[in-house]
Design an enzyme around this catalytic site. Structure first.
Site, PDB file in Angstrom:
ATOM      1  N   GLU A   1       0.763  -1.359   0.113  1.00 37.04           N
ATOM      2  CA  GLU A   1      -0.090   0.098  -0.044  1.00 37.04           C
ATOM      3  C   GLU A   1       0.724   1.056   0.082  1.00 37.04           C
ATOM      4  O   GLU A   1       2.003   1.368   0.489  1.00 37.04           O
ATOM      5  CB  GLU A   1      -0.889   0.012   1.231  1.00 37.04           C
TER       6      GLU A   1
ATOM      7  N   ASN B   1      -4.504   1.136  16.645  1.00 37.17           N
ATOM      8  CA  ASN B   1      -5.485   0.909  15.848  1.00 37.17           C
ATOM      9  C   ASN B   1      -5.846  -0.791  15.561  1.00 37.17           C
ATOM     10  O   ASN B   1      -5.052  -1.440  15.738  1.00 37.17           O
ATOM     11  CB  ASN B   1      -5.135   1.150  14.630  1.00 37.17           C
TER      12      ASN B   1
ATOM     13  N   CYS C   1       0.932  -5.176  15.220  1.00 37.62           N
ATOM     14  CA  CYS C   1       0.814  -4.523  13.889  1.00 37.62           C
ATOM     15  C   CYS C   1       0.651  -5.547  12.955  1.00 37.62           C
ATOM     16  O   CYS C   1       0.921  -6.692  13.024  1.00 37.62           O
ATOM     17  CB  CYS C   1       2.212  -4.054  13.669  1.00 37.62           C
TER      18      CYS C   1
ATOM     19  N   CYS D   1      -2.313   3.363  10.798  1.00 35.73           N
ATOM     20  CA  CYS D   1      -1.156   2.904  11.108  1.00 35.73           C
ATOM     21  C   CYS D   1      -1.117   1.571  11.759  1.00 35.73           C
ATOM     22  O   CYS D   1      -2.076   1.281  12.544  1.00 35.73           O
ATOM     23  CB  CYS D   1      -0.492   3.804  12.395  1.00 35.73           C
TER      24      CYS D   1
HETATM   25  N1  SAH Z   1       8.581  -0.371  10.565  1.00 39.66           N
HETATM   26  C1  SAH Z   1       8.617   1.112  11.006  1.00 39.66           C
HETATM   27  C2  SAH Z   1       7.682   1.690  10.246  1.00 39.66           C
HETATM   28  C3  SAH Z   1       6.525   1.423   9.785  1.00 39.66           C
HETATM   29  S1  SAH Z   1       5.291   1.331  11.084  1.00 39.66           S
HETATM   30  C4  SAH Z   1       8.254   1.324  12.573  1.00 39.66           C
HETATM   31  O1  SAH Z   1       7.724   0.508  13.013  1.00 39.66           O
HETATM   32  O2  SAH Z   1       8.601   2.389  12.820  1.00 39.66           O
HETATM   33  C5  SAH Z   1       4.806   3.019  11.292  1.00 39.66           C
HETATM   34  C6  SAH Z   1       4.268   3.235  12.670  1.00 39.66           C
HETATM   35  O3  SAH Z   1       2.751   2.706  12.977  1.00 39.66           O
HETATM   36  C7  SAH Z   1       5.211   2.849  13.799  1.00 39.66           C
HETATM   37  O4  SAH Z   1       5.311   3.713  14.787  1.00 39.66           O
HETATM   38  C8  SAH Z   1       4.308   1.442  14.165  1.00 39.66           C
HETATM   39  O5  SAH Z   1       4.765   1.396  15.563  1.00 39.66           O
HETATM   40  C9  SAH Z   1       3.091   2.075  14.242  1.00 39.66           C
HETATM   41  N2  SAH Z   1       1.911   1.038  14.327  1.00 39.66           N
HETATM   42  C10 SAH Z   1       1.975  -0.204  13.974  1.00 39.66           C
HETATM   43  N3  SAH Z   1       0.895  -0.853  14.336  1.00 39.66           N
HETATM   44  C11 SAH Z   1       0.134  -0.110  14.824  1.00 39.66           C
HETATM   45  C12 SAH Z   1      -1.256  -0.130  15.109  1.00 39.66           C
HETATM   46  N4  SAH Z   1      -2.086  -1.281  15.423  1.00 39.66           N
HETATM   47  N5  SAH Z   1      -1.906   1.047  15.603  1.00 39.66           N
HETATM   48  C13 SAH Z   1      -1.418   2.201  15.750  1.00 39.66           C
HETATM   49  N6  SAH Z   1       0.108   2.418  15.256  1.00 39.66           N
HETATM   50  C14 SAH Z   1       0.625   1.079  14.879  1.00 39.66           C
HETATM   51 FE1  SF4 Z   2       6.957  -3.560  13.681  1.00 42.90          FE
HETATM   52 FE2  SF4 Z   2       7.024  -1.460  11.826  1.00 42.90          FE
HETATM   53 FE3  SF4 Z   2       7.430  -3.938  11.085  1.00 42.90          FE
HETATM   54 FE4  SF4 Z   2       4.797  -3.263  12.015  1.00 42.90          FE
HETATM   55  S1  SF4 Z   2       6.117  -2.393  10.251  1.00 42.90           S
HETATM   56  S2  SF4 Z   2       5.902  -5.368  12.417  1.00 42.90           S
HETATM   57  S3  SF4 Z   2       5.557  -1.885  13.508  1.00 42.90           S
HETATM   58  S4  SF4 Z   2       8.703  -2.775  12.400  1.00 42.90           S
END
Ligand code: SAH
Ligand code: SF4
Length: 373
Positions: free
Chosen positions: A104, A303, A131, A346
């Site tokens: 996406e 979320n 996540c 996110c």
């Molecule tokens: N992998 C990187 C970038 C992508 S995730 C990282 O983890 O920083 C982007 C952001 O969304 C990160 O801060 C992550 O912790 C957050 N995130 C992941 N799952 C989420 C969820 N279910 N609700 C809110 N934020 C979330």
């Molecule tokens: Fe963790 Fe970022 Fe990977 Fe999601 S995208 S699993 S928040 S490192």
């Protein structure tokens, strides 16, 4: 030019979008282009600024197209698998790679411009428990060309300018260091989209060696940390990467980054999950651990991703938490995840593979209400 076009080339051709704009002229000159500087500039503008996705759209003459086609790949790397728009104006583009993988780009609506949230990988290897992308595992890294084409396709989908780019879609950008940073270079290039360098953000879950490399190489982009807890055990339970890189060395790497790169304010993201990391002990741990760092705390109400023991916080819980955090005397911002009602927020990105999880307790707050709470 035409005389050289009959050379049969069997090796896979380099895609022009995979090249740094700064290197284009040299590569074209090496291939024998008669006017490499002019052609390099024309290609950079067409591919990266105007968003041409094929040689037909690049506005080149027939002979030049033929010459390029015999040496380089210039055809689409992606096709559009889906496009959905949420009531708050967030648009989710789902792209399919040539080898059939989907990922996406989310376009967020600001008052004056747009923010594009780009993916760096198909899936993610780091398996954070909160996540959706983390449940997919890693399929593969995206190439710089794929990242840049996803930018172009999403950017030209409406008339508003893209002001910010954040690598917060699928994947851990520092796990795909070279391709992501090449893409950043092209996004900021004056012949490309010319995004301001302070408005390109790479978000990391905390890969310490890559953070140190980023600092040592004096990369210009903003580097955000996904901290989520200043208590080691909680962080390890949420993020398996924390078992490899503990808080001591992680925060030390960011101290070094702030000092060497002279970053006035770092931003640490904090996914707020009730009964996990929002209590007094976690607030005190933040106070203790963040000493000596100038940090903006960016709270992201969790979320819903489905299939987890977590629940999304209510608006009241988020407000209580951010009010308590303010006692620490640090700037606190709260992020409204655009499109979360439609599963575009996110952490909800999973290539359309997982069922959409539309709501959480906090979604009743209108867009923007959390900013700078
Ligand atoms: N992998 C990187 C970038 C992508 S995730 C990282 O983890 O920083 C982007 C952001 O969304 C990160 O801060 C992550 O912790 C957050 N995130 C992941 N799952 C989420 C969820 N279910 N609700 C809110 N934020 C979330
Ligand atoms: Fe963790 Fe970022 Fe990977 Fe999601 S995208 S699993 S928040 S490192």
């Amino acid at each position: 030019m035409a005389a050289a076009a009959d050379t049969a080339i069997t090796a896979p051709r380099t895609h022009l979008r995979d090249l740094a704009i700064a290197d284009l002229e040299g590569v074209l000159a090496g291939a024998g282009a008669p006017n490499p500087a002019l052609l390099a500039r024309r290609l950079a503008v067409a591919l990266h600024r105007e968003g041409a996705t094929s040689s037909d759209e690049a506005g080149l003459g027939r002979r030049v197209r033929g010459w390029l086609a015999s040496r380089f790949d210039l055809e689409p790397l992606l096709d559009v698998a889906d496009r959905r728009e949420a009531p708050d104006g967030t648009v989710q583009h789902l792209f399919r790679t040539r080898d059939g993988h989907v990922f996406e780009v989310v376009r967020l609506k600001n008052l004056k411009n747009r923010t594009l949230c780009l993916s760096s990988q198909v899936g993610c290897a780091l398996a954070c428990t909160f996540c959706a992308t983390g449940t997919l595992g890693l399929t593969r890294n995206l190439t710089a060309g794929e990242i840049l084409e996803s930018f172009s396709r999403a950017a030209r989908d409406d008339d508003e300018r893209v002001g910010d780019v954040v690598f917060m879609g699928q994947g851990e950008p520092l796990h795909n260091y070279d391709e992501v940073l090449l893409a950043c270079d092209n996004l900021a290039h004056c012949d490309g989209p010319a995004i301001s360098k302070r408005r390109i953000t790479v978000s990391t879950s905390g890969l310490v060696p890559a953070i140190r490399r980023f600092t040592a190489e004096a990369r210009l982009w903003r580097l955000h940390l996904s901290l989520h807890s200043a208590i080691e055990e909680t962080r390890r339970a949420l993020m398996p990467v924390a078992r490899t890189y503990g808080l001591d060395e992680l925060l030390e790497a960011f101290r070094e980054h702030q000092r060497i790169r002279q970053v006035k304010w770092l931003t640490f993201q904090y996914v707020a999950i009730p009964d996990v990391n929002m209590d007094e002990a976690h607030i005190e741990a933040l106070d203790e651990r963040l000493q000596g760092l100038r940090v903006i705390l960016n709270v992201i109400p969790w979320n819903d991703t489905g299939g987890t023991p977590y629940r999304a916080p209510t608006w009241t819980e988020v407000k209580e938490f951010t009010t308590a955090l303010r006692r620490l005397g640090r700037p606190v911002k709260t992020r409204y995840s655009g499109g979360k009602q439609e599963g575009m927020g996110c952490g909800q990105l999973a290539g359309g593979i997982l069922p959409r999880r539309p709501t959480g307790g906090h979604v009743m707050a209108p867009p923007g209400i959390f900013s700078d709470l």
